[in-house]
Design a protein around this motif. Structure first.
Motif, PDB file in Angstrom:
ATOM      1  N   LYS A 121      -6.952   1.303   5.181  1.00  0.00           N
ATOM      2  CA  LYS A 121      -6.963   0.338   4.083  1.00  0.00           C
ATOM      3  C   LYS A 121      -6.532  -1.044   4.557  1.00  0.00           C
ATOM      4  O   LYS A 121      -7.110  -2.054   4.152  1.00  0.00           O
ATOM      5  N   THR A 164      -4.420   6.623   6.430  1.00  0.00           N
ATOM      6  CA  THR A 164      -5.046   5.969   5.280  1.00  0.00           C
ATOM      7  C   THR A 164      -4.512   4.551   5.115  1.00  0.00           C
ATOM      8  O   THR A 164      -5.280   3.625   4.823  1.00  0.00           O
ATOM      9  N   ASN A 173       1.634   4.225  -3.389  1.00  0.00           N
ATOM     10  CA  ASN A 173       1.398   5.667  -3.333  1.00  0.00           C
ATOM     11  C   ASN A 173       2.238   6.259  -2.215  1.00  0.00           C
ATOM     12  O   ASN A 173       1.891   6.182  -1.045  1.00  0.00           O
ATOM     13  N   ILE A 224       0.721   8.745   0.522  1.00  0.00           N
ATOM     14  CA  ILE A 224      -0.397   8.292   1.335  1.00  0.00           C
ATOM     15  C   ILE A 224      -0.063   8.459   2.826  1.00  0.00           C
ATOM     16  O   ILE A 224       1.072   8.265   3.244  1.00  0.00           O
ATOM     17  N   SER A 225      -1.056   8.852   3.603  1.00  0.00           N
ATOM     18  CA  SER A 225      -0.822   9.075   5.034  1.00  0.00           C
ATOM     19  C   SER A 225      -0.848   7.760   5.794  1.00  0.00           C
ATOM     20  O   SER A 225      -1.413   6.761   5.322  1.00  0.00           O
ATOM     21  N   THR A 244       0.843  -1.202   0.000  1.00  0.00           N
ATOM     22  CA  THR A 244       0.000   0.000   0.000  1.00  0.00           C
ATOM     23  C   THR A 244       0.873   1.246   0.000  1.00  0.00           C
ATOM     24  O   THR A 244       0.624   2.190  -0.740  1.00  0.00           O
ATOM     25  N   ARG A 245       1.922   1.231   0.801  1.00  0.00           N
ATOM     26  CA  ARG A 245       2.832   2.379   0.887  1.00  0.00           C
ATOM     27  C   ARG A 245       3.598   2.567  -0.425  1.00  0.00           C
ATOM     28  O   ARG A 245       3.766   3.686  -0.902  1.00  0.00           O
TER      29      ARG A 245
END
Length: 112
Positions: free
Chosen positions: A96, A92, A85, A88-89, A81-82
């Motif tokens: 997710k 978030t 993007n 991305i915080s 996930t990191r």
């Protein structure tokens, strides 16, 4: 030649920060304001030093250092996930990840 290792040198640096208070020159609150170290941290350092000496100020290594409590599948999910993007915080990523783990657990119950 150095007589101190890195941890001992760090303990001496901490002592130098709280020393003015120990010898009665400067209140801890002023040291806190000038160094941006939280007052509670300074109080702990001072109390620990007074009870146990300089050895209290030596940082101990965590017994769980280098290990994780997260399953490898969840960890790889977070990493992917990191990586997908960079902007991305953390919040978030957490949302997710939780959503994906809950969905996979929900689907897994029907497989059994």
């Amino acid at each position: 030649m150095s007589y101190f290792n890195d941890e001992q040198r760090a303990a001496v640096d901490i002592y130098k920060i709280i020393e003015p208070n120990i010898i009665g020159e400067i209140p801890l609150l002023r040291i806190s304001n000038e160094t941006t170290i939280p007052l509670r941290t300074l109080q702990c350092w001072k109390n620990g030093y007074q009870q146990y000496g300089l050895s209290y100020l030596v940082r101990s290594h965590r017994s769980d250092s280098g290990s994780t409590k997260v399953e490898t599948t969840v960890q790889s999910l977070i990493e992917n996930t990191r990586l997908s993007n960079r902007r991305i915080s953390i919040a978030t990523i957490h949302r997710k990840s939780v959503h994906n783990v809950i969905n996979k657990a929900y689907l897994f119950q029907f497989i059994l």
